[in-house]
Structures are given as structure tokens and as C-alpha cells.
Design an enzyme around this catalytic site. Structure first.
Site, short mmCIF file in Angstrom:
data_model
loop_
_atom_site.label_atom_id
_atom_site.label_comp_id
_atom_site.label_asym_id
_atom_site.label_seq_id
_atom_site.Cartn_x
_atom_site.Cartn_y
_atom_site.Cartn_z
N HIS A 192 28.23 -13.41 11.10
CA HIS A 192 29.20 -14.45 10.78
C HIS A 192 28.60 -15.87 10.80
CE1 HIS A 192 33.82 -14.99 10.98
NE2 HIS A 192 33.29 -16.03 10.35
N TYR A 197 38.51 -12.75 13.05
CA TYR A 197 39.82 -13.11 12.48
C TYR A 197 40.95 -12.39 13.20
CZ TYR A 197 37.12 -14.59 8.30
OH TYR A 197 36.23 -15.17 7.43
N ASP A 251 37.72 -9.10 2.25
CA ASP A 251 36.77 -9.68 3.19
C ASP A 251 37.49 -10.08 4.48
OD1 ASP A 251 34.26 -11.17 4.05
OD2 ASP A 251 35.76 -12.77 4.07
N LYS A 306 32.59 -8.97 9.32
CA LYS A 306 31.53 -9.79 9.93
C LYS A 306 31.44 -9.55 11.42
CE LYS A 306 33.01 -13.30 6.64
NZ LYS A 306 34.44 -12.98 6.55
#
Ligand code: A2P
Length: 294
Positions: A107, A49, A44, A74
Site C-alpha cells: 500500500h 479500507y 480495487d 493491498k
């Protein structure tokens, strides 16, 4: 073969995945490679990120066929909107190095721009119809966000990924998910996340909870393993983050024991109702983070 959960559209997803929130890009490929060698088949990540590229690199380094890995990512808030989200898919797929994603989720609900959130979800529906993604979902949605999304879109999300550990187990959101046929996926499943320096310094660490420690001793397991087992026995998906090879392996070694009903209830009873992470209702400057093309 890791235990799988079947999503509401029939797609099978390994219940346990590697999380990479706050995994520095330079450590992410190694963490993913280690995890795949240990047996994980689900990773994931998220555009926000900044390590999608390294997730792809880790999969290639492990020598595993990307088609055999359940890849979840996401869309970030700055890419909400219909065309923007279609483009966000292209960015993510290109960075990871695949043509198709297994699970693409929004997200945040981003209540300050929910019209764009809805348009973003409609783009996910289009990607699903086109076969570009195998399943779609959301993250950090509360009941009223889910209700509004359902009023304005066609397809029930397959997954709602929320903060969920024994000190903050969100029974209300879990109930909403269950009523709608949405699988609840736990982020920070062992309660380990510290957001920013200074964030939540006073918070209690569920890994040090005496009840969890007692249960861990009884099974000759670690507290983290007990918490992951608790998540899985409740039928949830969990995505523990670690960049440490020993802990990556430890977190995957949770399929060979079972908690009793009494132990499950004891852990259920630890809920403090206090978040470690951000409030999904709040709007934040980080929403403006621009996701680069490459
Ligand atoms: P590290 O990457 O150094 O292992 P969560 O996913 O619940 O938010 O937890 C992530 C945090 O918990 C990270 O700080 C991670 O650090 C740490 N962590 C991950 N696995 C374990 C474990 N088995 N025991 C203790 N800490 C862990």
C-alpha cells in the site's frame, strides 16, 4: 467484455475497476453488486479500507463467479515483513472469500521501515511463485522507492498505483514506471478524493475545471467521463470510487467515445503538481493501524 491491459507477466487486467476507498462497509457490498451488474469486472480494495469482506459479499450477491472478477487488494504497512505479509494474504483471501487474488500490492513505500517493505515484497514474490496471487505490485512508490526495490528484489512490480488526475499527474513517476515496464494505475482518477474533514479544503476540483467542462460538452459527456477517458487513452488503469449507482454506471460508460489529440494535450497541460493525498515520503501514525484477522 471490458477493455483489458496486459501486465508485464502476461496477466490481463480490465483497465477500469471500481474503487472502494472510503466506501463505508455498509455501502460497499451494494456498490460492488451494482458495478458488476453494470459490467465492471475489476474491484480495487485494501486491508486498510476495512471493507474487503463486503467486496466479497458484493461479488457473491451479484451472482458473478469470483474467478471472473479481477480482485486487487493491498497489504497494509503494519503487516510488512516476510511472514507478516504471507499472513496478510491469508487474512485478505479469507475476508474476500477466495483462494487466490489477482493482484496484491504494497500500500505504501513506508520509507521509515524500508527493510520491512522489501521483506514484504519478497513475500509477494513467494505468493506469486506459489500461484496464490496472479500478479504483484506496489502503490504510492516514487522513482527512488522503485529503484531501491529493484536493487533488492527479483521481480519487477506489475503495477504502481499512484495518485493521478489532471491536477497531479506525476510525470516523473509515470516515466519511471514506463522505463521499468510497470503499469501505472491511477487512484483518485477524477480527482475526487477528500481525505479527512478539513483536508485540502482550499484545493481546486478538476471536475469543475472549465477546460474539462468544454471538452465534456463537445462530446455530450460528463467531466468525470472525460477524465476517465483521458486516463484510459493514455493506457493507464483507473479505479474511480463511487457508492452512488448512477455515478457507478456513468463512470463505466466511457468506452464509446474518443478524445482528440488536442483535447488530450489540453488536459495534460492542467497539472498543478500539488497532491490531494498524503506524501509517500512521510511516515504517519496510521501506519500502526492493526488489520484484524476477520
Ligand atoms: P460518490 O461515492 O458519492 O459518487 P476519485 O475516485 O477520483 O477519488 O473520486 C471519488 C469521489 O468522487 C467520491 O467522493 C465520489 O462520490 C465522487 N464521484 C464518483 N464518481 C463521480 C462522478 N461521475 N461525478 C461526480 N463525482 C463523482
Amino acid at each position: 467484455m471490458t477493455p483489458e491491459l496486459v501486465l508485464n507477466n502476461g496477466v490481463a487486467m480490465p483497465a477500469l475497476g471500481l474503487g472502494v476507498f472510503q466506501s463505508p462497509p455498509e455501502e460497499t457490498a451494494a456498490a460492488v453488486e451494482t458495478a458488476l451488474k453494470v459490467g465492471y469486472r475489476h474491484v480495487d480494495t485494501a486491508a486498510a479500507y476495512g471493507n474487503e469482506r463486503q467486496v466479497g459479499e458484493g461479488i457473491r450477491r451479484a451472482g458473478v463467479d469470483p474467478a471472473d472478477v479481477f480482485i486487487e487488494t493491498k497489504v497494509w504497512v503494519s503487516d510488512y515483513g516476510y511472514d507478516e505479509t504471507l499472513h496478510a494474504f491469508d487474512k485478505a483471501a479469507r475476508k474476500i472469500g477466495v483462494d487466490r487474488l489477482d493482484l496484491l500490492i504494497l500500500h505504501q513505500p513506508a520509507p521509515d521501515r524500508f527493510d520491512r517493505t522489501v521483506a514484504a515484497y519478497q513475500a509477494l514474490e513467494k505468493l506469486l511463485a506459489d500461484g496464490a496471487v496472479r500478479a504483484i505490485g506496489v502503490s504510492n512508490f516514487m522513482r527512488h522507492h522503485l529503484d531501491e526495490l529493484r536493487r533488492r528484489t527479483e521481480i519487477v512490480p506489475s503495477v504502481n498505483q499512484i495518485e493521478l488526475h489532471p491536477y497531479f499527474s506525476q510525470p516523473d513517476v509515470q516515466k519511471a514506471d514506463a522505463e521499468l515496464g510497470i503499469l501505472t494505475q491511477a487512484w483518485s482518477p477524477i480527482g475526487g478524493i477528500t481525505f479527512y474533514p478539513g483536508w485540502g479544503e482550499e484545493r481546486r476540483n478538476v471536475l469543475e475545471d472549465p477546460a474539462v467542462g468544454t471538452i465534456a460538452e463537445a462530446h455530450d459527456k460528463t467531466p468525470a467521463q472525460v477524465l476517465l477517458r483521458w486516463q484510459l487513452q493514455h493506457g493507464r488503469s483507473a479505479i474511480p470510487k463511487s457508492t452512488n449507482p448512477g455515478r457507478i454506471a456513468e463512470n463505466f460508460d466511457v468506452f464509446g467515445f474518443e478524445l482528440t489529440a488536442g483535447e488530450m494535450a489540453r488536459i495534460d497541460g492542467l497539472d498543478l503538481g500539488v497532491r490531494n493525498g498524503p506524501d509517500p515520503e512521510a511516515s504517519r501514525e496510521i501506519f500502526d493501524l492493526v488489520i484484524p484477522e476477520d
